[in-house]
Design a protein around this motif. Sequence first.
Motif, PDB file in Angstrom:
ATOM      1  N   VAL A 418       0.838  -1.200   0.000  1.00  0.00           N
ATOM      2  CA  VAL A 418       0.000   0.000   0.000  1.00  0.00           C
ATOM      3  C   VAL A 418       0.872   1.248   0.000  1.00  0.00           C
ATOM      4  N   CYS A 419       1.909   1.259   0.822  1.00  0.00           N
ATOM      5  CA  CYS A 419       2.807   2.420   0.884  1.00  0.00           C
ATOM      6  C   CYS A 419       3.518   2.641  -0.444  1.00  0.00           C
ATOM      7  N   ALA A 420       3.873   1.557  -1.117  1.00  0.00           N
ATOM      8  CA  ALA A 420       4.549   1.676  -2.409  1.00  0.00           C
ATOM      9  C   ALA A 420       3.599   2.188  -3.488  1.00  0.00           C
ATOM     10  N   SER A 421       2.314   1.911  -3.326  1.00  0.00           N
ATOM     11  CA  SER A 421       1.338   2.294  -4.339  1.00  0.00           C
ATOM     12  C   SER A 421       0.873   3.736  -4.206  1.00  0.00           C
ATOM     13  N   ALA A 422       0.739   4.209  -2.965  1.00  0.00           N
ATOM     14  CA  ALA A 422       0.161   5.532  -2.722  1.00  0.00           C
ATOM     15  C   ALA A 422       1.207   6.627  -2.835  1.00  0.00           C
ATOM     16  N   ALA A 423       0.778   7.765  -3.391  1.00  0.00           N
ATOM     17  CA  ALA A 423       1.660   8.914  -3.538  1.00  0.00           C
ATOM     18  C   ALA A 423       0.869  10.182  -3.251  1.00  0.00           C
ATOM     19  N   ALA A 424       1.585  11.296  -3.135  1.00  0.00           N
ATOM     20  CA  ALA A 424       0.939  12.574  -2.860  1.00  0.00           C
ATOM     21  C   ALA A 424      -0.176  12.849  -3.870  1.00  0.00           C
ATOM     22  N   GLU A 425      -1.287  13.395  -3.363  1.00  0.00           N
ATOM     23  CA  GLU A 425      -2.496  13.742  -4.121  1.00  0.00           C
ATOM     24  C   GLU A 425      -3.380  12.528  -4.415  1.00  0.00           C
ATOM     25  N   ASP A 426      -2.970  11.333  -3.937  1.00  0.00           N
ATOM     26  CA  ASP A 426      -3.854  10.166  -4.028  1.00  0.00           C
ATOM     27  C   ASP A 426      -4.827  10.169  -2.847  1.00  0.00           C
ATOM     28  N   ALA A 427      -5.889   9.371  -2.976  1.00  0.00           N
ATOM     29  CA  ALA A 427      -6.829   9.157  -1.875  1.00  0.00           C
ATOM     30  C   ALA A 427      -6.934   7.661  -1.629  1.00  0.00           C
ATOM     31  N   LEU A 428      -6.943   7.269  -0.350  1.00  0.00           N
ATOM     32  CA  LEU A 428      -6.971   5.860   0.036  1.00  0.00           C
ATOM     33  C   LEU A 428      -8.157   5.627   0.969  1.00  0.00           C
ATOM     34  N   LEU A 429      -9.057   4.738   0.569  1.00  0.00           N
ATOM     35  CA  LEU A 429     -10.206   4.365   1.387  1.00  0.00           C
ATOM     36  C   LEU A 429      -9.949   3.016   2.041  1.00  0.00           C
ATOM     37  N   ILE A 430     -10.204   2.933   3.355  1.00  0.00           N
ATOM     38  CA  ILE A 430     -10.039   1.670   4.092  1.00  0.00           C
ATOM     39  C   ILE A 430     -11.385   1.300   4.692  1.00  0.00           C
ATOM     40  N   LYS A 431     -11.957   0.174   4.244  1.00  0.00           N
ATOM     41  CA  LYS A 431     -13.250  -0.246   4.783  1.00  0.00           C
ATOM     42  C   LYS A 431     -13.349  -1.764   4.837  1.00  0.00           C
ATOM     43  N   GLY A 432     -13.893  -2.263   5.945  1.00  0.00           N
ATOM     44  CA  GLY A 432     -14.092  -3.685   6.122  1.00  0.00           C
ATOM     45  C   GLY A 432     -14.764  -3.945   7.452  1.00  0.00           C
ATOM     46  N   SER A 433     -15.103  -5.179   7.729  1.00  0.00           N
ATOM     47  CA  SER A 433     -15.716  -5.515   9.007  1.00  0.00           C
ATOM     48  C   SER A 433     -14.735  -5.285  10.156  1.00  0.00           C
ATOM     49  N   ASN A 434     -15.291  -5.130  11.337  1.00  0.00           N
ATOM     50  CA  ASN A 434     -14.540  -4.713  12.514  1.00  0.00           C
ATOM     51  C   ASN A 434     -13.287  -5.545  12.753  1.00  0.00           C
ATOM     52  N   ARG A 435     -13.382  -6.853  12.599  1.00  0.00           N
ATOM     53  CA  ARG A 435     -12.262  -7.725  12.951  1.00  0.00           C
ATOM     54  C   ARG A 435     -11.154  -7.742  11.907  1.00  0.00           C
ATOM     55  N   VAL A 436     -11.372  -7.095  10.763  1.00  0.00           N
ATOM     56  CA  VAL A 436     -10.356  -7.092   9.705  1.00  0.00           C
ATOM     57  C   VAL A 436      -9.290  -6.038   9.964  1.00  0.00           C
ATOM     58  N   PHE A 437      -9.699  -4.788  10.149  1.00  0.00           N
ATOM     59  CA  PHE A 437      -8.756  -3.682  10.346  1.00  0.00           C
ATOM     60  C   PHE A 437      -8.826  -3.107  11.759  1.00  0.00           C
ATOM     61  N   TRP A 438     -10.039  -2.750  12.188  1.00  0.00           N
ATOM     62  CA  TRP A 438     -10.220  -2.015  13.445  1.00  0.00           C
ATOM     63  C   TRP A 438      -9.658  -2.763  14.644  1.00  0.00           C
ATOM     64  N   ALA A 439      -9.968  -4.032  14.742  1.00  0.00           N
ATOM     65  CA  ALA A 439      -9.542  -4.807  15.915  1.00  0.00           C
ATOM     66  C   ALA A 439      -8.022  -4.876  16.045  1.00  0.00           C
ATOM     67  N   HIS A 440      -7.313  -4.652  14.952  1.00  0.00           N
ATOM     68  CA  HIS A 440      -5.847  -4.708  14.960  1.00  0.00           C
ATOM     69  C   HIS A 440      -5.204  -3.320  15.020  1.00  0.00           C
ATOM     70  N   GLY A 441      -6.035  -2.276  15.099  1.00  0.00           N
ATOM     71  CA  GLY A 441      -5.481  -0.926  15.084  1.00  0.00           C
ATOM     72  C   GLY A 441      -4.712  -0.637  13.809  1.00  0.00           C
ATOM     73  N   TYR A 442      -5.179  -1.219  12.700  1.00  0.00           N
ATOM     74  CA  TYR A 442      -4.373  -1.196  11.478  1.00  0.00           C
ATOM     75  C   TYR A 442      -4.250   0.191  10.864  1.00  0.00           C
ATOM     76  N   VAL A 443      -5.290   0.989  10.931  1.00  0.00           N
ATOM     77  CA  VAL A 443      -5.228   2.302  10.278  1.00  0.00           C
ATOM     78  C   VAL A 443      -4.112   3.148  10.874  1.00  0.00           C
ATOM     79  N   GLN A 444      -4.000   3.143  12.193  1.00  0.00           N
ATOM     80  CA  GLN A 444      -2.933   3.919  12.816  1.00  0.00           C
ATOM     81  C   GLN A 444      -1.555   3.402  12.411  1.00  0.00           C
ATOM     82  N   MET A 445      -1.446   2.083  12.308  1.00  0.00           N
ATOM     83  CA  MET A 445      -0.167   1.514  11.864  1.00  0.00           C
ATOM     84  C   MET A 445       0.161   1.933  10.437  1.00  0.00           C
ATOM     85  N   LEU A 446      -0.865   1.941   9.578  1.00  0.00           N
ATOM     86  CA  LEU A 446      -0.651   2.336   8.191  1.00  0.00           C
ATOM     87  C   LEU A 446      -0.318   3.829   8.093  1.00  0.00           C
TER      88      LEU A 446
END
Length: 451
Positions: A418-446
């Motif tokens: 994801v980091c290799a793909s995204a660049a300035a002026e891009d937009a990144l949407l993160i969505k999924g069920s609670n146990r996929v991203f939220w439960a792992h605190g993934y957004v903050q890590m990303l």
Amino acid sequence: MWRWQDLCEASGHVSVTDTGQVNQIEVQRVSTDSRQTRPGDLFVALPGDPGDKFNPGYRSAVDGHDFVADALAAGAAGALVQNAFNAKGVNEAQLIRVADSYDGLWALGAAGRARLRGTAVAITGSSGKTTAKYFLSQALTAFTPPGSFNNHIGVPLALANTPRNQAMAVYEIGTNHPGEIEPLASMVSPHLAILLNVHSAHIENFSGRPALIKEKCSIFNGLRNKSLSISEDVLGLDHGYTFGESSQADARIIALHEEQSRARVDIDLFGQRVTALVPGGGLHRAKSVAATVLACQLLDQDLQPALALPDSLIPQGRGNRHVVNGILVIDESYNANPESMRATLAGFSREPVKGRRIVLLGEMLELGDASAQAHMDLSQQLASFDAIFCVGEATRALAISLKAPWFEEVNDALTAQVCASAAAEDALLIKGSNRVFWAHGYVQMLLSALQ
């Protein structure tokens, strides 16, 4: 908040200690998490597995009774425990003993509701409950608990922690099994109740959509005034008031304006045209605003606060926006179902972006036999975006059809791609069920990795 003797009476505990000193104890809050214990709390020790009386999404071998000493050491005024608890090393005078601590918690919730003299509002729905709850509490200047206190533990906790002199209070009620909403609604005993929507969330535990609608509608069985019910117009209920886009809706959405820095919605409210801000934007939130405005009208409250809701009301993981190194990251990681996923993707497709639109798609859980088709149904919508990353077993076939990278779960390899793909002026949407991203605190890590 509570006197010790009131807690004893509410829970059915008969004190066998010297009442003179014990009854002077004042409890400031009821809590079930020893890690968050504050001085003056009553710690309620709950077994991780409540047995057959409830249907928790997760059963744990951890027992709250193992942490009573920790809670008391952290300053708790006392603890509610089951009779079998071994009080070795603990002051017995600080314990409220009951046959079952879940029953004890429910008794405290019922007692909290009984002493509340103000107006109670209850809200349920498949998605957007917590956000709508914050909208309502802001508009009504009402008490509401933080986060999603909407299950067999959260609702009685919210009631037990409601200040008795509140003029208004808003509670959220959820479900993932038949028969959960009605007893919680009866405990809340609301003056007004809102059914925000009915989507396919948690449908794996129901015989079909009619059974799910019936379960959601059971919130109205707890109403004190049966006429003060609010529902989305598409449900076609034969009672109460409605909001939505149809001409029959009492709070009808006329137009949604999202081209400006703040989204606004025009609403026909019983023939009166009003314009309201929409925190976070999107039709789904505009509908929550319409429900909020309608509730204020029915409760004879000033509409102005409901028309000027701030963006800060959007809770974490429900559309919060971050900009890191010029990359817009939209965090929708708290939860997902087919309807909310489609709505979020549609909104993201309209997002003004100079660069690329990238979607980090997590699987939608608890869909039962409908899961495979529900994920494949997203393929056409997803094909319009510049890059897709799929996470979770249910997204494997979708990833193959889109020729998109697939990951069984969040990990360092996903973050690196994801980091290799995204660049300035891009937009990144993160969505999924609670146990996929939220439960792992993934957004903050990303976000940290992108930084």
